[in-house]
Design a protein around this motif. Structure first.
Motif, PDB file in Angstrom:
ATOM      1  N   LEU A  91       0.817  -1.217   0.000  1.00  0.00           N
ATOM      2  CA  LEU A  91       0.000   0.000   0.000  1.00  0.00           C
ATOM      3  C   LEU A  91       0.848   1.264   0.000  1.00  0.00           C
ATOM      4  N   HIS A  92       1.977   1.248   0.682  1.00  0.00           N
ATOM      5  CA  HIS A  92       2.819   2.435   0.685  1.00  0.00           C
ATOM      6  C   HIS A  92       3.438   2.669  -0.685  1.00  0.00           C
ATOM      7  N   LEU A  93       3.844   1.591  -1.333  1.00  0.00           N
ATOM      8  CA  LEU A  93       4.381   1.726  -2.688  1.00  0.00           C
ATOM      9  C   LEU A  93       3.290   2.181  -3.659  1.00  0.00           C
ATOM     10  N   ASP A  94       2.090   1.642  -3.482  1.00  0.00           N
ATOM     11  CA  ASP A  94       0.967   2.070  -4.314  1.00  0.00           C
ATOM     12  C   ASP A  94       0.674   3.554  -4.083  1.00  0.00           C
ATOM     13  N   GLY A  95       0.742   3.982  -2.825  1.00  0.00           N
ATOM     14  CA  GLY A  95       0.531   5.388  -2.527  1.00  0.00           C
ATOM     15  C   GLY A  95       1.588   6.273  -3.154  1.00  0.00           C
ATOM     16  N   LEU A  96       2.825   5.794  -3.153  1.00  0.00           N
ATOM     17  CA  LEU A  96       3.906   6.536  -3.806  1.00  0.00           C
ATOM     18  C   LEU A  96       3.625   6.710  -5.288  1.00  0.00           C
ATOM     19  N   ALA A  97       3.229   5.623  -5.951  1.00  0.00           N
ATOM     20  CA  ALA A  97       2.949   5.680  -7.384  1.00  0.00           C
ATOM     21  C   ALA A  97       1.770   6.604  -7.676  1.00  0.00           C
ATOM     22  N   ASP A  98       0.705   6.488  -6.888  1.00  0.00           N
ATOM     23  CA  ASP A  98      -0.472   7.333  -7.107  1.00  0.00           C
ATOM     24  C   ASP A  98      -0.155   8.802  -6.874  1.00  0.00           C
ATOM     25  N   THR A  99       0.631   9.080  -5.840  1.00  0.00           N
ATOM     26  CA  THR A  99       1.001  10.468  -5.567  1.00  0.00           C
ATOM     27  C   THR A  99       1.854  11.033  -6.695  1.00  0.00           C
ATOM     28  N   GLU A 180     -13.036  11.736   3.449  1.00  0.00           N
ATOM     29  CA  GLU A 180     -13.056  10.336   3.852  1.00  0.00           C
ATOM     30  C   GLU A 180     -11.674   9.736   3.647  1.00  0.00           C
ATOM     31  N   GLY A 181     -11.508   8.491   4.102  1.00  0.00           N
ATOM     32  CA  GLY A 181     -10.247   7.785   3.904  1.00  0.00           C
ATOM     33  C   GLY A 181      -9.290   7.979   5.067  1.00  0.00           C
ATOM     34  N   LEU A 182      -8.096   7.366   4.915  1.00  0.00           N
ATOM     35  CA  LEU A 182      -7.098   7.433   5.981  1.00  0.00           C
ATOM     36  C   LEU A 182      -6.675   8.860   6.270  1.00  0.00           C
ATOM     37  N   GLY A 183      -6.515   9.670   5.221  1.00  0.00           N
ATOM     38  CA  GLY A 183      -6.103  11.048   5.433  1.00  0.00           C
ATOM     39  C   GLY A 183      -7.052  11.792   6.342  1.00  0.00           C
ATOM     40  N   ALA A 184      -8.355  11.626   6.124  1.00  0.00           N
ATOM     41  CA  ALA A 184      -9.350  12.294   6.959  1.00  0.00           C
ATOM     42  C   ALA A 184      -9.332  11.755   8.378  1.00  0.00           C
ATOM     43  N   ALA A 185      -9.001  10.475   8.531  1.00  0.00           N
ATOM     44  CA  ALA A 185      -9.007   9.858   9.857  1.00  0.00           C
ATOM     45  C   ALA A 185      -7.857  10.343  10.727  1.00  0.00           C
ATOM     46  N   VAL A 186      -6.715  10.657  10.120  1.00  0.00           N
ATOM     47  CA  VAL A 186      -5.524  10.959  10.927  1.00  0.00           C
ATOM     48  C   VAL A 186      -4.998  12.376  10.749  1.00  0.00           C
ATOM     49  N   ALA A 187      -5.532  13.142   9.825  1.00  0.00           N
ATOM     50  CA  ALA A 187      -5.017  14.497   9.592  1.00  0.00           C
ATOM     51  C   ALA A 187      -5.252  15.370  10.816  1.00  0.00           C
ATOM     52  N   CYS A 239       2.556  18.455  -1.542  1.00  0.00           N
ATOM     53  CA  CYS A 239       1.275  17.758  -1.666  1.00  0.00           C
ATOM     54  C   CYS A 239       0.135  18.584  -1.085  1.00  0.00           C
ATOM     55  N   VAL A 240       0.373  19.243   0.043  1.00  0.00           N
ATOM     56  CA  VAL A 240      -0.674  20.070   0.644  1.00  0.00           C
ATOM     57  C   VAL A 240      -1.039  21.218  -0.285  1.00  0.00           C
ATOM     58  N   ARG A 241      -0.043  21.835  -0.895  1.00  0.00           N
ATOM     59  CA  ARG A 241      -0.315  22.922  -1.836  1.00  0.00           C
ATOM     60  C   ARG A 241      -0.999  22.406  -3.100  1.00  0.00           C
ATOM     61  N   GLY A 248      -4.428   9.136   2.080  1.00  0.00           N
ATOM     62  CA  GLY A 248      -3.714   7.902   2.388  1.00  0.00           C
ATOM     63  C   GLY A 248      -2.554   7.675   1.433  1.00  0.00           C
ATOM     64  N   ASP A 249      -2.748   8.027   0.159  1.00  0.00           N
ATOM     65  CA  ASP A 249      -1.664   7.877  -0.813  1.00  0.00           C
ATOM     66  C   ASP A 249      -0.469   8.755  -0.448  1.00  0.00           C
ATOM     67  N   VAL A 250      -0.735   9.965   0.002  1.00  0.00           N
ATOM     68  CA  VAL A 250       0.351  10.873   0.389  1.00  0.00           C
ATOM     69  C   VAL A 250       1.137  10.289   1.562  1.00  0.00           C
ATOM     70  N   PHE A 251       0.441   9.685   2.516  1.00  0.00           N
ATOM     71  CA  PHE A 251       1.144   9.060   3.634  1.00  0.00           C
ATOM     72  C   PHE A 251       2.060   7.944   3.132  1.00  0.00           C
ATOM     73  N   GLY A 252       1.587   7.143   2.183  1.00  0.00           N
ATOM     74  CA  GLY A 252       2.431   6.101   1.622  1.00  0.00           C
ATOM     75  C   GLY A 252       3.649   6.674   0.922  1.00  0.00           C
ATOM     76  N   ALA A 253       3.433   7.760   0.171  1.00  0.00           N
ATOM     77  CA  ALA A 253       4.554   8.399  -0.530  1.00  0.00           C
ATOM     78  C   ALA A 253       5.570   8.961   0.451  1.00  0.00           C
ATOM     79  N   LEU A 254       5.095   9.555   1.531  1.00  0.00           N
ATOM     80  CA  LEU A 254       6.008  10.085   2.544  1.00  0.00           C
ATOM     81  C   LEU A 254       6.838   8.971   3.173  1.00  0.00           C
ATOM     82  N   ALA A 255       6.202   7.840   3.434  1.00  0.00           N
ATOM     83  CA  ALA A 255       6.919   6.718   4.039  1.00  0.00           C
ATOM     84  C   ALA A 255       8.025   6.214   3.134  1.00  0.00           C
TER      85      ALA A 255
END
Length: 269
Positions: A91-99, A180-187, A239-241, A248-255
């Motif tokens: 999922l983190h690699l997928d998030g990196l690719a999507d980002t 919605e999603g992970l970003g909304a849950a932890v932001a 990413c924020v800008r 959630g994808d941004v979190f994966g990309a950051l990781a």
């Protein structure tokens, strides 16, 4: 009078509930998540480096076993890279690719977010994935060539730095790009002071872990974590800008970006 940001923070969940949240959200390890709310997310994202520590230890164990069985540094490095990917279902690699696809699309924020949600991977995502995997394997191979302990420490530090970047990305003041999603849950769930404290303790722990290899190695490990966080913050700001917040994808990309940066710094020593 409006409430301050700190007053709007969720209540703290019990420590064990937070740990379960961290492991259940950031890994596929068999942990039962007892709470899925912002209170658990607050404690859980502050505990994210603990999940990274376990992932890193398992990754280091895989590489070390192959070295003991006669495998070379490159084989050990490949196994070490594979373990975190497996423990996150990629999922983190997928998030990196999507980002990467979202950032490279040059589309308005809403359209870029739609591109990131698509199941396919575009050319930017493929290119970034290949480069990151090559860099991680190459850097780990260099580390393992310097000895099993050095390689194992590199694997652990990279995994911890990856999750620490998520802690900092969950601090107050960082919005979610979607409702919605992970970003909304932890932001915005982790107080700034707590995020800084966790980062400081992690840097000190990384340095202390390398003391058996000497002071230069300890300094290099601390520098690796700091460099990883610096690069992650640059990506986070972009990413924020670009998207209006985190997903959630941004979190994966950051990781993945943080892990790669840490490994490169450690390989250069």
């Amino acid at each position: 009078m409006t409430d301050s940001i700190e007053e709007q923070l969720p209540e703290r969940a019990p420590f064990l509930d937070g740990v379960r949240f961290a492991f259940g959200t950031l890994t596929v390890l068999p942990v039962r998540v007892t709470r899925w709310d912002r209170a658990a997310a607050r404690t859980g994202m502050a505990c994210a480096p603990l999940a990274g520590l376990v992932v890193g230890l398992l990754a280091a164990a895989a590489g070390s076993v192959l070295l003991l069985l006669g495998g070379g540094p490159l084989l050990a490095a490949a196994a070490t890279v594979a373990v975190p990917a497996a423990l996150t279902r990629g999922l983190h690699l997928d998030g990196l690719a999507d980002t990467a696809d979202g950032l490279g699309s040059a589309k308005p924020p809403a359209e870029a977010l739609r591109i990131m949600k698509q199941s396919d991977i575009g050319p930017f995502g493929v290119l970034v994935l290949v480069l990151v995997m090559l860099l991680q394997a190459g850097a780990l191979s260099e580390a393992y060539a310097g000895g099993p302990l050095r390689g194992a420490l590199a694997a652990v530090v990279a995994a911890v730095a990856a999750r620490l970047a998520m802690t900092l990305a969950s601090r107050t003041g960082i919005p979610s790009a979607r409702p919605e999603g992970l970003g909304a849950a932890v932001a915005g769930v982790v107080p700034r002071g707590a995020a800084v404290a966790v980062a400081a303790l992690t840097v000190l722990a990384a340095a202390a872990a390398a003391l058996p290899l000497g002071l230069p190695a300890a300094g290099r490990q601390a520098a690796a974590v700091l460099a990883a966080l610096a690069v992650a913050q640059l990506l986070l700001r972009r990413c924020v800008r670009r998207f209006g917040g985190v997903t959630g994808d941004v979190f994966g990309a950051l990781a993945e970006t943080s892990a790669t940066t840490a490994l490169i710094v450690l390989a250069l020593g």
